[in-house]
Design a protein around this motif. Structure first.
Motif, PDB file in Angstrom:
ATOM      1  N   TYR A  93      19.086  62.699  44.897  1.00 27.23           N
ATOM      2  CA  TYR A  93      18.488  61.361  44.292  1.00 27.23           C
ATOM      3  C   TYR A  93      19.842  60.834  43.370  1.00 27.23           C
ATOM      4  CZ  TYR A  93      14.302  61.516  46.093  1.00 27.23           C
ATOM      5  OH  TYR A  93      12.553  62.115  46.877  1.00 27.23           O
ATOM      6  N   SER A  96      22.136  58.795  45.502  1.00 25.91           N
ATOM      7  CA  SER A  96      22.140  58.191  46.290  1.00 25.91           C
ATOM      8  C   SER A  96      22.606  56.508  45.312  1.00 25.91           C
ATOM      9  CB  SER A  96      20.425  57.769  46.568  1.00 25.91           C
ATOM     10  OG  SER A  96      20.410  58.087  47.782  1.00 25.91           O
ATOM     11  N   VAL A 162      12.398  55.735  43.614  1.00 31.02           N
ATOM     12  CA  VAL A 162      12.415  57.067  44.480  1.00 31.02           C
ATOM     13  C   VAL A 162      11.063  57.686  44.684  1.00 31.02           C
ATOM     14  CG1 VAL A 162      12.249  59.630  43.706  1.00 31.02           C
ATOM     15  CG2 VAL A 162      13.602  58.506  42.470  1.00 31.02           C
ATOM     16  N   HIS A 163      11.582  57.511  46.554  1.00 33.15           N
ATOM     17  CA  HIS A 163       9.939  57.982  47.390  1.00 33.15           C
ATOM     18  C   HIS A 163      10.324  59.425  47.737  1.00 33.15           C
ATOM     19  CE1 HIS A 163       9.178  53.539  48.068  1.00 33.15           C
ATOM     20  NE2 HIS A 163      10.414  53.731  47.655  1.00 33.15           N
ATOM     21  N   HIS A 164       9.460  60.126  47.185  1.00 34.64           N
ATOM     22  CA  HIS A 164       9.834  61.997  47.280  1.00 34.64           C
ATOM     23  C   HIS A 164       8.435  62.072  48.712  1.00 34.64           C
ATOM     24  CE1 HIS A 164      11.325  62.985  43.974  1.00 34.64           C
ATOM     25  NE2 HIS A 164      10.376  62.326  43.064  1.00 34.64           N
ATOM     26  N   SER A 227      14.619  63.453  48.733  1.00 32.96           N
ATOM     27  CA  SER A 227      14.383  62.372  49.516  1.00 32.96           C
ATOM     28  C   SER A 227      14.499  62.931  51.204  1.00 32.96           C
ATOM     29  CB  SER A 227      16.133  61.977  49.541  1.00 32.96           C
ATOM     30  OG  SER A 227      16.985  62.773  49.662  1.00 32.96           O
ATOM     31  N   SER A 228      14.547  61.621  52.401  1.00 36.48           N
ATOM     32  CA  SER A 228      14.201  61.632  53.655  1.00 36.48           C
ATOM     33  C   SER A 228      15.987  61.855  53.689  1.00 36.48           C
ATOM     34  CB  SER A 228      13.448  60.540  53.764  1.00 36.48           C
ATOM     35  OG  SER A 228      14.557  59.228  53.963  1.00 36.48           O
TER      36      SER A 228
END
Ligand SMILES: O=C(O)C(=O)C[C@]1(C(=O)O)C=C[C@@H](O)C=C1
Length: 369
Positions: A93, A96, A162-164, A227-228
């Motif tokens: 992350y 990013s 943040v998308h886990h 992350s994706s």
């Protein structure tokens, strides 16, 4: 716009300028230590600074020049791309966040937070972008401590949503998993979900590093929280998306540079400081009142142990028994150092703080995440 000048020399005391709003004043943003009351603390802080010999090497270079706010978010136009250090491996992350902070930058991976600080100090990169707090997991204490130990300046902040994801090797199902690897912050942010699945948590240095490890070793009984982007880079299969305990999961990152920026009043600014206080009734209340008295909003307060001297004697008659814990207070307040209210507040605080350092005065990230 006020045009206060920041001098970032580490050995001069904090000496606020006269309080005219548009004065071309000179503000020394680093710490002040007045003998005899403060000499004990001075020794401790000097010892702590010496831990990093790079600080001495940094003195070999000329005094740094302040950055202007136009140098904040982009690379030098037509020049080489800005190099920005982050902690982790590609897909973290932090990478990013570095790209959000400096859109055309070359993001440079570092194994540990400390390496990112060192890379900037050694002029190997231009900036560092490091996490400081998360809306679910709280503060990243290590970076608070490193901000004090190193001499970089905070020149900006960036908030990153943040998308886990839970990911595993292809063919591995959720039922096959016994363990999950990730950064401790990421594990904390998914606490409820991971408990529900009954997975044993294993902490590693960064989320993308966990994904890389699972992929490289063909692990079948463990997944990674990352992350994706990390799933894509390391060829893992996403088993579940958005597994953090709250859909609003935001990490705040700090942008760090060798030089401070010239604070303005043309947009909302934030200032980050660190200070310590004598022991006594109401002393913290008094310290925070310097801001309240001037209608300055505080957005964050964090206390950390004064690591080289964590306990203080009650008084000279305490027979050597340590009594109090000793703290450093990190405060973010919503005002620019070019704002006379901020200058007056710090002058006031400096009257009774045993140590005070301005870590940076920088534009607030008011954008949507
Ligand atoms: O491990 C990563 O991917 C990181 O960028 C580190 C980090 C952190 O230290 O908080 C950054 C954002 C998330 O909050 C989770 C982990």
């Amino acid at each position: 716009m006020a045009a206060s000048r920041i001098i970032s020399h580490p050995h001069r005391p904090f000496s606020p300028p006269p309080s005219q709003p548009h004065a071309h004043s000179s503000i020394t943003l680093n710490f002040t230590l007045h003998p005899p009351k403060r000499c004990r603390l001075a020794c401790v802080l000097r010892a702590s600074l010496k831990e990093n010999d790079l600080n001495d090497k940094a003195d070999l270079f000329a005094l740094p020049r302040p950055l202007t706010s136009t140098q904040l978010s982009d690379s030098v136009s037509d020049g080489p791309r800005l190099q920005v250090a982050y902690q982790g491996v590609p897909g973290a992350y932090s990478e990013s966040a570095a790209q959000k902070a400096y859109p055309n930058c070359e993001a440079v991976p570092c194994p540990q937070f400390e390496n990112a600080f060192q890379k900037v100090e050694r002029w190997l990169v231009d900036r560092a972008v490091l996490p400081i707090e998360n809306s679910l997991g709280g503060s990243i204490h290590r970076n608070y401590d490193l901000l004090l130990r190193h001499r970089l300046h905070i020149v900006g902040e960036v908030k990153y949503a943040v998308h886990h994801c839970l990911m595993a090797n292809h063919g591995v199902k959720l039922e096959d998993l016994k363990r999950v690897l990730s950064h401790p912050q990421a594990l904390a942010q998914c606490e409820h979900t991971l408990t529900k699945w009954g997975l044993v948590r294993e902490a590693v240095d960064d989320t993308a590093g966990a994904a890389q490890y699972i992929a490289m070793h063909g692990v079948k009984d463990a997944g990674a929280v990352a992350s994706s982007a990390a799933a894509k880079i390391y060829g893992l299969n996403i088993l579940a998306q958005d597994i953090q305990d709250d859909c609003d999961n935001v990490t705040r990152f700090l942008m760090l540079a060798r030089e401070p920026i010239i604070p303005g009043t043309d947009r909302p600014f934030k200032t980050s400081i660190v200070f310590s206080l004598e022991e006594g009734p109401g002393i913290l209340f008094k310290a925070l009142a310097v801001f309240a008295l001037r209608q300055i909003n505080l957005s964050k307060i964090e206390s950390r142990p004064l690591r080289n001297m964590p306990l203080r004697m009650a008084d000279d008659n305490s027979n050597g028994s340590p009594k109090y814990f000793d703290y450093l207070f990190y405060v973010d307040f919503e005002a620019s150092m070019a704002d006379p209210r901020a200058q007056n507040a710090l002058r006031h605080l400096n009257e009774f703080a045993t140590f005070l350092r301005v870590l940076g005065s920088y534009p607030m990230d008011t954008g949507t995440v």
